[in-house]
Design a protein around this motif. Structure first.
Motif, PDB file in Angstrom:
ATOM      1  N   TYR A 253       0.831  -1.202   0.000  1.00  0.00           N
ATOM      2  CA  TYR A 253       0.000   0.000   0.000  1.00  0.00           C
ATOM      3  C   TYR A 253       0.865   1.252   0.000  1.00  0.00           C
ATOM      4  O   TYR A 253       1.844   1.325   0.737  1.00  0.00           O
ATOM      5  N   HIS A 254       0.471   2.232  -0.806  1.00  0.00           N
ATOM      6  CA  HIS A 254       1.078   3.553  -0.729  1.00  0.00           C
ATOM      7  C   HIS A 254       0.565   4.198   0.565  1.00  0.00           C
ATOM      8  O   HIS A 254      -0.562   3.911   0.995  1.00  0.00           O
TER       9      HIS A 254
ATOM     10  N   THR B  34      -3.540   4.127   3.095  1.00  0.00           N
ATOM     11  CA  THR B  34      -3.786   3.617   4.441  1.00  0.00           C
ATOM     12  C   THR B  34      -4.818   4.493   5.136  1.00  0.00           C
ATOM     13  O   THR B  34      -5.082   5.617   4.714  1.00  0.00           O
ATOM     14  N   LYS B  35      -5.389   3.974   6.211  1.00  0.00           N
ATOM     15  CA  LYS B  35      -6.394   4.747   6.963  1.00  0.00           C
ATOM     16  C   LYS B  35      -5.805   6.005   7.565  1.00  0.00           C
ATOM     17  O   LYS B  35      -6.486   7.008   7.725  1.00  0.00           O
TER      18      LYS B  35
ATOM     19  N   LEU C 235       6.383   2.349   0.633  1.00  0.00           N
ATOM     20  CA  LEU C 235       5.321   1.355   0.515  1.00  0.00           C
ATOM     21  C   LEU C 235       5.220   0.605   1.839  1.00  0.00           C
ATOM     22  O   LEU C 235       6.214   0.399   2.530  1.00  0.00           O
ATOM     23  N   TYR C 236       4.000   0.191   2.168  1.00  0.00           N
ATOM     24  CA  TYR C 236       3.756  -0.642   3.338  1.00  0.00           C
ATOM     25  C   TYR C 236       3.309  -2.018   2.864  1.00  0.00           C
ATOM     26  O   TYR C 236       2.381  -2.126   2.065  1.00  0.00           O
TER      27      TYR C 236
ATOM     28  N   PRO D  30      -4.841  -3.821   6.523  1.00  0.00           N
ATOM     29  CA  PRO D  30      -5.988  -3.090   5.984  1.00  0.00           C
ATOM     30  C   PRO D  30      -7.294  -3.345   6.732  1.00  0.00           C
ATOM     31  O   PRO D  30      -8.202  -2.531   6.659  1.00  0.00           O
ATOM     32  N   THR D  31      -7.390  -4.442   7.478  1.00  0.00           N
ATOM     33  CA  THR D  31      -8.632  -4.708   8.208  1.00  0.00           C
ATOM     34  C   THR D  31      -8.730  -3.903   9.503  1.00  0.00           C
ATOM     35  O   THR D  31      -9.822  -3.493   9.896  1.00  0.00           O
TER      36      THR D  31
END
Length: 100
Positions: free
Chosen positions: A17-18, A22-23, A35-36, A85-86
């Motif tokens: 994820y960039h 992310t949240k 990146l993650y 991501p959850t």
């Protein structure tokens, strides 16, 4: 990579994820090509792959970008940490949790 029942070539990928995806969003400390990594995996048709990229540690990234060979590469990224991501949980590459 393998062939599916429908004779399509399929690949299993692990998602990165960039920071802005992310949240928490992009932080000031996130560099240009951070990146993650995540535990999110998916099976996709090979035809959906647009290009490959290279993800290296931050120190190696800094060394590579100082080299003329890598200065203009748009497919070179460094691993900033992990992202779930959850839950929205971010952890730096050094293992330090980032509070939302």
């Amino acid at each position: 990579m393998w062939e599916s029942w429908g004779s399509n070539m399929v690949v299993k990928v692990k998602w990165f994820y960039h920071p802005e995806e992310t949240k928490l969003g992009k932080r000031q400390s996130d560099g240009k090509n951070a990146l993650y990594q995540s535990c999110h995996e998916d099976e996709n048709d090979v035809q959906t792959i647009s290009h490959k990229c290279q993800v290296v540690g931050r120190e190696q990234y800094e060394q590579m970008t100082r080299s003329r060979k890598y200065q203009d590469r748009r497919d070179l990224y460094y691993l900033a940490g992990t992202y779930d991501p959850t839950t929205g949980r971010l952890v730096t590459a050094d293992g330090v949790p980032i509070l939302c």
